[in-house]
Design a protein around this motif. Structure first.
Motif: not given
Length: 230
Positions: A104-105, A126-134, A151-158, A160-166
């Motif tokens: 997430x960091x 946020x979107x490109x960063x997530x794709x790059x990490x994938x 839809x799932x997290x209401x935000x796109x910060x670090x 929220x991305x941690x919540x997405x991974x969990x």
């Protein structure tokens, strides 16, 4: 936010949508071939490959003209020097809380990398960063886009991305249990050589990104709409 697990049948249904896209995996397979399935962003050639692949996935990052600065190349190289060795390499289902926190960091820093200078300064976002990490960790990282994150997290910060991974870790464990499988055979269930992390992302893309515009029959995806919200 916790979310209910999409049943295996829904993952198959979403995969059928992707299976119907012409050349769905062409750019991904090219990236794997060109990097020998191991991206090393300390190599300039691999940074160029990543940029080309991100643009093939709709990121629209401007290529520098001859003689211009190359902020994407410089920024990604610097980010990799800081975070490359810290990124977990385990499958999504085996991610630890510490691994998620580190990712997430890394994601937050990667989102802020400047990729275009000049009149309009642009960061990777946020979107490109997530794709790059994938792309860097295809078995580990479940990416997202703006519609999925909202839809799932209401935000796109670090955070929220941690919540997405969990959430992805929780779903991966449940899918493996439902399939009575250790995860190795999951791709065969959808008919394509992609990771479970990508299968989950494809479901979310169909349900939320395509569903938001009515392309999947409802405004939010069939399974999610029919009484299954978290």
């Amino acid at each position: 936010m916790r979310g209910p697990l999409p049943p295996l049948a829904e993952l198959r249904r979403a995969a059928e949508v992707f299976n119907g896209f012409a050349n769905a995996d062409t750019s991904w397979l090219r990236l794997l071939a060109e990097t020998r399935s191991a991206i090393d962003l300390s190599q300039a050639a691999h940074r160029t490959i990543l940029l080309r692949w991100l643009n093939s996935w709709g990121c629209r990052i401007r290529y520098p003209r001859e003689g211009e600065p190359a902020p994407f190349d410089d920024g990604i190289r610097s980010w990799w020097e800081t975070w490359g060795s810290a990124l977990p390499t385990v499958d999504l289902v085996h991610l630890t809380d510490a691994g998620i926190d580190a990712t997430a960091k890394a994601y937050a820093d990667l989102s802020g990398v400047v990729v275009s200078a000049g009149r309009t300064r642009r960061t990777l976002g946020p979107t490109a960063a997530a794709k790059a990490l994938y792309a860097l960790r295809p078995n580990t990282i479940i990416p997202w886009d703006a519609a999925i994150a909202a839809a799932l997290h209401g935000d796109r910060d670090g955070a929220a991305f941690g919540r997405h991974l969990r959430l992805g870790r929780e779903w991966a464990a449940a899918v493996i249990a439902e399939a009575a499988d250790d995860g190795a055979k999951i791709p065969a269930l959808v008919g394509r050589p992609v990771s479970l992390a990508k299968i989950l992302d494809e479901y979310l893309y169909v349900a939320f990104t395509m569903g938001a515009t009515g392309d999947w029959g409802t405004d939010s995806g069939e399974w999610w709409k029919n009484g299954n919200r978290g």
